[in-house]
Design a protein around this motif. Structure first.
Motif, PDB file in Angstrom:
ATOM      1  N   HIS A   4      -4.320   3.621   6.180  1.00  0.00           N
ATOM      2  CA  HIS A   4      -4.032   4.073   7.538  1.00  0.00           C
ATOM      3  C   HIS A   4      -4.933   5.272   7.814  1.00  0.00           C
ATOM      4  CE1 HIS A   4      -2.016   5.026  11.224  1.00  0.00           C
ATOM      5  NE2 HIS A   4      -1.682   6.218  10.767  1.00  0.00           N
ATOM      6  N   LEU A   5      -5.982   5.026   8.575  1.00  0.00           N
ATOM      7  CA  LEU A   5      -7.020   6.036   8.775  1.00  0.00           C
ATOM      8  C   LEU A   5      -6.933   6.615  10.173  1.00  0.00           C
ATOM      9  CD1 LEU A   5      -9.630   7.393   7.701  1.00  0.00           C
ATOM     10  CD2 LEU A   5     -10.894   5.486   8.675  1.00  0.00           C
ATOM     11  N   VAL A   6      -6.786   7.919  10.252  1.00  0.00           N
ATOM     12  CA  VAL A   6      -6.815   8.605  11.531  1.00  0.00           C
ATOM     13  C   VAL A   6      -8.103   9.418  11.562  1.00  0.00           C
ATOM     14  CG1 VAL A   6      -5.633  10.235  13.049  1.00  0.00           C
ATOM     15  CG2 VAL A   6      -4.308   8.758  11.536  1.00  0.00           C
ATOM     16  N   THR A   7      -8.977   9.096  12.492  1.00  0.00           N
ATOM     17  CA  THR A   7     -10.266   9.781  12.515  1.00  0.00           C
ATOM     18  C   THR A   7     -10.712  10.010  13.954  1.00  0.00           C
ATOM     19  OG1 THR A   7     -12.530   9.702  11.678  1.00  0.00           O
ATOM     20  CG2 THR A   7     -11.614   7.638  12.424  1.00  0.00           C
ATOM     21  N   VAL A  46     -21.648   9.538  -3.618  1.00  0.00           N
ATOM     22  CA  VAL A  46     -21.924  10.584  -2.629  1.00  0.00           C
ATOM     23  C   VAL A  46     -20.663  10.870  -1.813  1.00  0.00           C
ATOM     24  CG1 VAL A  46     -23.296  11.199  -0.587  1.00  0.00           C
ATOM     25  CG2 VAL A  46     -24.365   9.970  -2.484  1.00  0.00           C
ATOM     26  N   ASP A  47     -20.260  12.147  -1.778  1.00  0.00           N
ATOM     27  CA  ASP A  47     -19.137  12.585  -0.942  1.00  0.00           C
ATOM     28  C   ASP A  47     -19.653  12.823   0.471  1.00  0.00           C
ATOM     29  OD1 ASP A  47     -17.908  12.627  -3.394  1.00  0.00           O
ATOM     30  OD2 ASP A  47     -17.631  14.793  -3.474  1.00  0.00           O
ATOM     31  N   VAL A  48     -19.010  12.192   1.450  1.00  0.00           N
ATOM     32  CA  VAL A  48     -19.428  12.284   2.848  1.00  0.00           C
ATOM     33  C   VAL A  48     -18.305  12.921   3.653  1.00  0.00           C
ATOM     34  CG1 VAL A  48     -20.183  10.959   4.870  1.00  0.00           C
ATOM     35  CG2 VAL A  48     -20.872  10.216   2.585  1.00  0.00           C
ATOM     36  N   ARG A  49     -18.682  13.743   4.631  1.00  0.00           N
ATOM     37  CA  ARG A  49     -17.663  14.341   5.513  1.00  0.00           C
ATOM     38  C   ARG A  49     -17.976  13.960   6.961  1.00  0.00           C
ATOM     39  NH1 ARG A  49     -13.741  18.015   2.684  1.00  0.00           N
ATOM     40  NH2 ARG A  49     -13.840  19.450   4.409  1.00  0.00           N
ATOM     41  N   ASN A  50     -16.937  13.501   7.652  1.00  0.00           N
ATOM     42  CA  ASN A  50     -17.025  13.135   9.068  1.00  0.00           C
ATOM     43  C   ASN A  50     -16.306  14.206   9.872  1.00  0.00           C
ATOM     44  OD1 ASN A  50     -16.836  12.054  11.609  1.00  0.00           O
ATOM     45  ND2 ASN A  50     -15.733  10.205  11.008  1.00  0.00           N
ATOM     46  N   PHE A  53     -18.274  15.381  15.025  1.00  0.00           N
ATOM     47  CA  PHE A  53     -19.501  15.670  15.767  1.00  0.00           C
ATOM     48  C   PHE A  53     -20.735  15.572  14.869  1.00  0.00           C
ATOM     49  CE2 PHE A  53     -17.394  19.629  14.497  1.00  0.00           C
ATOM     50  CZ  PHE A  53     -18.365  20.245  13.725  1.00  0.00           C
ATOM     51  N   LYS A  54     -20.533  15.469  13.563  1.00  0.00           N
ATOM     52  CA  LYS A  54     -21.632  15.262  12.632  1.00  0.00           C
ATOM     53  C   LYS A  54     -21.098  14.534  11.405  1.00  0.00           C
ATOM     54  CE  LYS A  54     -23.459  18.643  10.209  1.00  0.00           C
ATOM     55  NZ  LYS A  54     -24.168  19.901   9.943  1.00  0.00           N
ATOM     56  N   LEU A  55     -21.998  13.904  10.672  1.00  0.00           N
ATOM     57  CA  LEU A  55     -21.634  13.155   9.480  1.00  0.00           C
ATOM     58  C   LEU A  55     -22.660  13.498   8.414  1.00  0.00           C
ATOM     59  CD1 LEU A  55     -19.676  10.772   8.541  1.00  0.00           C
ATOM     60  CD2 LEU A  55     -21.616   9.280   8.975  1.00  0.00           C
ATOM     61  N   ALA A  56     -22.216  14.124   7.319  1.00  0.00           N
ATOM     62  CA  ALA A  56     -23.187  14.621   6.345  1.00  0.00           C
ATOM     63  C   ALA A  56     -22.655  14.503   4.924  1.00  0.00           C
ATOM     64  CB  ALA A  56     -23.523  16.085   6.649  1.00  0.00           C
ATOM     65  N   PRO A  57     -23.567  14.303   3.962  1.00  0.00           N
ATOM     66  CA  PRO A  57     -23.152  14.323   2.557  1.00  0.00           C
ATOM     67  C   PRO A  57     -22.941  15.766   2.112  1.00  0.00           C
ATOM     68  CG  PRO A  57     -25.524  14.031   2.695  1.00  0.00           C
ATOM     69  CD  PRO A  57     -25.014  14.073   4.102  1.00  0.00           C
ATOM     70  N   VAL A  58     -21.961  15.978   1.251  1.00  0.00           N
ATOM     71  CA  VAL A  58     -21.720  17.337   0.762  1.00  0.00           C
ATOM     72  C   VAL A  58     -21.884  17.445  -0.748  1.00  0.00           C
ATOM     73  CG1 VAL A  58     -20.251  18.027   2.684  1.00  0.00           C
ATOM     74  CG2 VAL A  58     -19.209  16.904   0.704  1.00  0.00           C
ATOM     75  N   ASP A  59     -22.001  16.294  -1.427  1.00  0.00           N
ATOM     76  CA  ASP A  59     -22.218  16.335  -2.871  1.00  0.00           C
ATOM     77  C   ASP A  59     -22.734  14.983  -3.333  1.00  0.00           C
ATOM     78  OD1 ASP A  59     -22.354  17.594  -5.292  1.00  0.00           O
ATOM     79  OD2 ASP A  59     -20.218  17.473  -5.750  1.00  0.00           O
ATOM     80  N   ALA A  60     -23.548  14.995  -4.387  1.00  0.00           N
ATOM     81  CA  ALA A  60     -24.075  13.754  -4.961  1.00  0.00           C
ATOM     82  C   ALA A  60     -23.901  13.813  -6.473  1.00  0.00           C
ATOM     83  CB  ALA A  60     -25.551  13.581  -4.605  1.00  0.00           C
ATOM     84  N   ASN A  61     -23.317  12.767  -7.037  1.00  0.00           N
ATOM     85  CA  ASN A  61     -23.001  12.703  -8.459  1.00  0.00           C
ATOM     86  C   ASN A  61     -23.820  11.596  -9.108  1.00  0.00           C
ATOM     87  OD1 ASN A  61     -21.836  12.594 -10.993  1.00  0.00           O
ATOM     88  ND2 ASN A  61     -19.759  12.213 -10.261  1.00  0.00           N
ATOM     89  N   PHE A  62     -24.581  11.927 -10.143  1.00  0.00           N
ATOM     90  CA  PHE A  62     -25.422  10.943 -10.831  1.00  0.00           C
ATOM     91  C   PHE A  62     -24.704  10.247 -11.983  1.00  0.00           C
ATOM     92  CE2 PHE A  62     -29.427  13.605  -9.659  1.00  0.00           C
ATOM     93  CZ  PHE A  62     -29.279  13.223  -8.338  1.00  0.00           C
ATOM     94  N   VAL A 332     -18.656  21.318   6.231  1.00  0.00           N
ATOM     95  CA  VAL A 332     -18.505  20.229   7.200  1.00  0.00           C
ATOM     96  C   VAL A 332     -17.029  19.859   7.259  1.00  0.00           C
ATOM     97  CG1 VAL A 332     -19.205  17.892   7.847  1.00  0.00           C
ATOM     98  CG2 VAL A 332     -20.826  19.386   6.641  1.00  0.00           C
ATOM     99  N   LEU A 333     -16.438  19.998   8.423  1.00  0.00           N
ATOM    100  CA  LEU A 333     -15.029  19.641   8.596  1.00  0.00           C
ATOM    101  C   LEU A 333     -14.805  18.168   8.277  1.00  0.00           C
ATOM    102  CD1 LEU A 333     -14.472  21.302  12.085  1.00  0.00           C
ATOM    103  CD2 LEU A 333     -13.308  22.015   9.992  1.00  0.00           C
ATOM    104  N   THR A 334     -13.587  17.806   7.925  1.00  0.00           N
ATOM    105  CA  THR A 334     -13.238  16.387   7.880  1.00  0.00           C
ATOM    106  C   THR A 334     -12.190  16.115   8.953  1.00  0.00           C
ATOM    107  OG1 THR A 334     -12.395  14.540   6.584  1.00  0.00           O
ATOM    108  CG2 THR A 334     -11.509  16.712   6.036  1.00  0.00           C
ATOM    109  N   ARG A 335     -12.446  15.098   9.745  1.00  0.00           N
ATOM    110  CA  ARG A 335     -11.491  14.679  10.769  1.00  0.00           C
ATOM    111  C   ARG A 335     -10.765  13.406  10.336  1.00  0.00           C
ATOM    112  NH1 ARG A 335     -10.215  19.069  13.076  1.00  0.00           N
ATOM    113  NH2 ARG A 335     -11.789  20.020  14.408  1.00  0.00           N
TER     114      ARG A 335
END
Length: 433
Positions: A4-7, A46-50, A53-62, A332-335
């Motif tokens: 159940h996604l509220v975005t 890759v952790d992404v934050r929505n 108003f913007k959508l950006a990666p905040v961390d990358a794990n190898f 980056v906020l998450t909505r």
């Protein structure tokens, strides 16, 4: 199960989604050309934050450790990607050795190892799990909650090869981030493929290298789509020699926080965004014990530095191991919310392919805080209909596949940046004067 996604389904994020959907042919060609020139990491999360108003990666794990959170429906994609990755690296591969973290008692983590074994077995390899933990001196079975088991076996090192008793692999897959340093037993394996390479480990990797590479990628991608790169990236700065326990380097940290907050305020004003900017302060080195902190105002830095300093003055042991270099990254906020908890998508990739993902959900964290903390749960990304392909004609924000395609594009941009990063930091790369 569909979470159940509220975005945020209105506003600028839909314009970005439309640009990405309209540009799909050009985007896929752009990625194809990138992979002709660069080698993707073997696997990446890759952790992404929505933020709405913007959508950006905040961390990358190898060295992703959540493969058990991928659903059964996602496994065929992972198996195909594994086959493609192995064929490219070692077409005649027969035996694969997985080296996990030394966390045999953590059944959640070991379920991740079991999933990796399953994926590569289905890809046509003989797979065994080898422990580099000195305490593992004989085969040890770990029972998992689903009734399956993982057998940990002690590794055997010869002069130039690493394997198990009566098992000689041509490829070794690391699922340990090497935060504690590079064990000598993994070095100088000139006759075997080691994936990912040792310089991808957190004992040597630095977050600023990735952020620098991603900045370059986002500028080029922004030009392709005709968008402001800021909509898909986070502003950052670096502060050197910070020792909170002893009050050293605080001036540089303060300047970095002020610099990033000022730039973000400018962007918020430009886009008419009525939110309070914030930054995330974290160590350059993923192996550091420096806690991840949310800072909304420079004045809050005083509280951040006060506690470690008081501990040091009282002679108490602190978690700080001396001066460390610090990253100040635009928050980056998450909505997104799942089951009444703040959520962020985590995109899983193998070779150049998106193979699935999940939401990291935390019921006790705010929209401007890190969710990668104890208490988080994981809900698989899922679709309300069987078609997983994006639907370009659908109204922006109305289609889960479209939203997830957008997440995948951002994840792959971070993966391109990761390939740049690994190339630039490869100690064995030839240097031309």
């Amino acid at each position: 199960m569909v979470p159940h996604l509220v975005t945020a389904l209105t506003g600028p994020i839909n314009e970005l989604e439309q640009r990405i959907l309209d540009g799909m042919p050009a985007i896929e060609r752009w990625f194809r050309l990138e992979w002709m020139e660069h080698t993707p990491p073997f696997y990446t999360a890759v952790d992404v934050r929505n933020a709405g108003f913007k959508l950006a990666p905040v961390d990358a794990n190898f060295f992703p450790g959540g493969w058990n959170y991928l659903t059964t429906e996602m496994l065929p994609l992972a198996v195909q990607a594994a086959q493609a990755a192995i064929e490219k690296i070692c077409p005649e591969a027969r035996n694969l050795l997985v080296i996990p973290e030394n966390r045999g008692r953590n059944t959640s983590y070991m379920a991740n190892v079991a999933q990796l074994v399953r994926i590569f077995q289905m890809a046509g390899l003989n797979v065994r799990v080898g422990s580099i933990d000195p305490a593992v001196k004989s085969p040890k079975k770990v029972d998992l909650p689903d009734g399956s088991t993982v057998c940990l076996e002690p590794v055997v090192r010869t002069k130039r090869r690493l394997g198990l008793k009566n098992f000689d692999p041509c490829t070794i897959l690391l699922n340990t981030d090497l935060a504690a340093g590079t064990p000598g037993i993994l070095e100088d394996l000139h006759e075997q493929y080691l994936l990912p390479p040792l310089h991808a480990g957190w004992s040597v990797r630095r977050k600023s290298n990735h952020l620098h590479s991603y900045e370059e990628v986002s500028k080029r991608f922004g030009k392709l789509l005709g968008i402001d790169p800021w909509l898909i990236q986070s502003i950052y700065a670096r502060a050197e020699g910070v020792d909170l326990a002893r009050g050293k380097g605080v001036e540089g940290l303060t300047a970095a926080v002020d610099q990033v907050l000022t730039k973000v305020r400018r962007k918020y004003k430009e886009y008419g965004i009525n939110e309070k900017p914030f930054v995330i302060v974290k160590s350059e080195n993923g192996a550091s014990s420096l806690p991840i902190s949310t800072i909304r105002d420079v004045k809050e830095l005083e509280a951040l530095t006060k506690k470690p300093r008081q501990k040091a003055m009282a002679g108490a042991t602190t978690d700080d191991a001396g001066p460390t270099d610090v990253i100040v990254q635009e928050g980056v906020l998450t909505r997104e919310r799942v089951h009444d908890g703040m959520a962020e998508p985590v995109v899983y990739m193998m070779d150049r392919y998106v193979v699935g993902g999940f939401y990291r959900v935390h019921p006790d964290r705010g929209a401007d805080e890190s969710l990668a903390l104890p208490g988080a749960s994981f809900v698989p990304l899922a679709f309300s209909q069987s078609g997983h392909l994006p639907q370009p004609g659908a109204k922006p924000g109305a289609s889960a596949p479209n939203r997830f395609y957008m997440y995948g594009v951002i994840g792959r941009l971070a993966m391109v940046a990761a390939s740049y990063e690994l190339e630039a930091t490869n100690p064995e790369a030839e240097v031309y004067e």
